[in-house]
Motif scaffolding. Structure first.
Motif, PDB file in Angstrom:
ATOM      1  N   ILE A   8      -0.292 -35.012  29.341  1.00 15.07           N
ATOM      2  CA  ILE A   8       0.701 -34.935  29.605  1.00 15.07           C
ATOM      3  C   ILE A   8       0.440 -34.499  30.956  1.00 15.07           C
ATOM      4  CG2 ILE A   8       1.659 -32.319  30.158  1.00 15.07           C
ATOM      5  CD1 ILE A   8       0.334 -31.203  26.756  1.00 15.07           C
ATOM      6  N   ASN A  12       3.385 -36.252  33.234  1.00 17.97           N
ATOM      7  CA  ASN A  12       4.040 -35.344  34.364  1.00 17.97           C
ATOM      8  C   ASN A  12       3.534 -35.921  36.017  1.00 17.97           C
ATOM      9  OD1 ASN A  12       5.551 -33.848  32.402  1.00 17.97           O
ATOM     10  ND2 ASN A  12       3.720 -32.546  32.741  1.00 17.97           N
ATOM     11  N   SER A  56       5.002 -28.559  34.052  1.00 14.28           N
ATOM     12  CA  SER A  56       3.482 -28.401  34.104  1.00 14.28           C
ATOM     13  C   SER A  56       2.487 -27.388  35.167  1.00 14.28           C
ATOM     14  CB  SER A  56       2.696 -29.816  34.896  1.00 14.28           C
ATOM     15  OG  SER A  56       3.887 -29.684  36.037  1.00 14.28           O
ATOM     16  N   HIS A  59       1.994 -24.846  32.194  1.00 11.17           N
ATOM     17  CA  HIS A  59       1.199 -25.371  31.640  1.00 11.17           C
ATOM     18  C   HIS A  59      -0.356 -25.241  32.818  1.00 11.17           C
ATOM     19  CE1 HIS A  59      -1.440 -28.719  30.403  1.00 11.17           C
ATOM     20  NE2 HIS A  59      -1.446 -27.622  29.358  1.00 11.17           N
ATOM     21  N   ILE A  69       6.361 -26.661  27.765  1.00  9.94           N
ATOM     22  CA  ILE A  69       7.132 -27.555  27.013  1.00  9.94           C
ATOM     23  C   ILE A  69       8.724 -27.531  26.771  1.00  9.94           C
ATOM     24  CG2 ILE A  69       7.584 -29.012  24.958  1.00  9.94           C
ATOM     25  CD1 ILE A  69       4.126 -29.251  24.925  1.00  9.94           C
TER      26      ILE A  69
END
Length: 102
Positions: A8, A12, A56, A59, A69
């Motif tokens: 991820i 990103n 992000s 997250h 997400i």
């Protein structure tokens, strides 16, 4: 930490760097030509990049992968709608001239 965190983060980061470059080039092209469609492309790609940063950040800071997400996907969809609009926007303000020199 999630087993997909590295993937991820790489995806990103690539999205932010490549998307940022595309948005910058589209904006420069808009400034040079005055074509409003190019300005809309720059905005659309910028929204997609912003969604990647938002997702992000959620997250990393909030440790909420699902929420990150979901928000990133929603903002990406908005960005693509803006890009779609740029393809259909009226471009009557743009005139193209060609010169032939012999």
């Amino acid at each position: 930490m999630n087993e997909y965190a590295l993937v991820i983060a790489i995806a990103n980061t690539t999205t932010v760097l490549a998307g940022g470059a595309i948005a910058l080039l589209a904006y420069r092209a808009f400034r040079r030509t005055g074509a409003t469609a190019l300005r809309t492309v720059a905005i659309g790609v910028g929204v997609i990049v912003g969604g990647s940063i938002l997702g992000s950040s959620i997250h990393l800071v909030g440790d909420a992968v699902g929420l990150g997400i979901a928000l990133q996907s929603a903002v990406t969809a908005v960005g693509f709608v803006i890009l779609l609009y740029s393809l259909y926007a009226e471009t009557s303000d743009l005139s193209v001239t060609t010169e032939l020199s012999l």
